[in-house]
Design a protein around this motif. Structure first.
Motif, short mmCIF file in Angstrom:
data_model
loop_
_atom_site.label_atom_id
_atom_site.label_comp_id
_atom_site.label_asym_id
_atom_site.label_seq_id
_atom_site.Cartn_x
_atom_site.Cartn_y
_atom_site.Cartn_z
N LEU A 60 -10.28 103.47 -14.75
CA LEU A 60 -10.81 103.83 -16.07
C LEU A 60 -9.73 104.56 -16.86
O LEU A 60 -9.22 105.60 -16.43
N GLU A 61 -9.39 104.03 -18.01
CA GLU A 61 -8.36 104.65 -18.84
C GLU A 61 -8.85 105.99 -19.39
O GLU A 61 -8.09 106.95 -19.50
N HIS A 62 -10.13 106.05 -19.74
CA HIS A 62 -10.73 107.27 -20.27
C HIS A 62 -12.01 107.55 -19.50
O HIS A 62 -12.65 106.63 -18.99
N GLY A 63 -12.40 108.80 -19.45
CA GLY A 63 -13.69 109.13 -18.84
C GLY A 63 -14.82 108.57 -19.68
O GLY A 63 -14.63 108.23 -20.85
N MET A 64 -15.98 108.45 -19.06
CA MET A 64 -17.13 107.92 -19.79
C MET A 64 -18.39 108.67 -19.40
O MET A 64 -18.45 109.28 -18.34
N ARG A 65 -19.37 108.59 -20.28
CA ARG A 65 -20.66 109.24 -20.05
C ARG A 65 -21.76 108.37 -20.64
O ARG A 65 -21.58 107.77 -21.71
N ALA A 66 -22.87 108.30 -19.93
CA ALA A 66 -24.04 107.57 -20.42
C ALA A 66 -25.27 108.45 -20.17
O ALA A 66 -25.39 109.07 -19.11
#
Length: 91
Positions: A60-66
């Motif tokens: 993952l290039e950037h963190g993510m949140r859902a």
């Protein structure tokens, strides 16, 4: 010797994504992704989306949140975002 010889157990096709959430987390860890899912009781009481999935690292290039009101809604959004980021989650 009897029992499951493969890595993954058979998934109940009638079940929802919430039935495979732990398998998804395990798979992500194997890919080098740090991931978690949590529920916030205070947000649930306030009628806000109480479930949160977060992931970072690995491919993952950037963190993510859902976020979601249910674990199903949260994880469905998370899987969509993971796939957009190039991770082909096998569930």
């Amino acid at each position: 010797m009897t029992g499951n010889q493969g890595r993954w157990p058979k998934i109940d096709q009638g079940g929802g994504i919430e039935d495979v959430t732990l398998l998804i987390l395990e798979w992500l860890g194997e890919q080098g992704v740090n991931a978690m899912i949590r529920v916030d009781a205070h947000r649930a009481v306030a009628n806000s989306p109480a479930w949160t999935f977060a992931a970072s690292g690995g491919p993952l290039e950037h963190g993510m949140r859902a976020d979601g009101r249910t674990v199903q809604q949260c994880m469905s959004t998370a899987l969509s975002q993971l796939r957009e980021a190039g991770l082909s989650v096998p569930f």
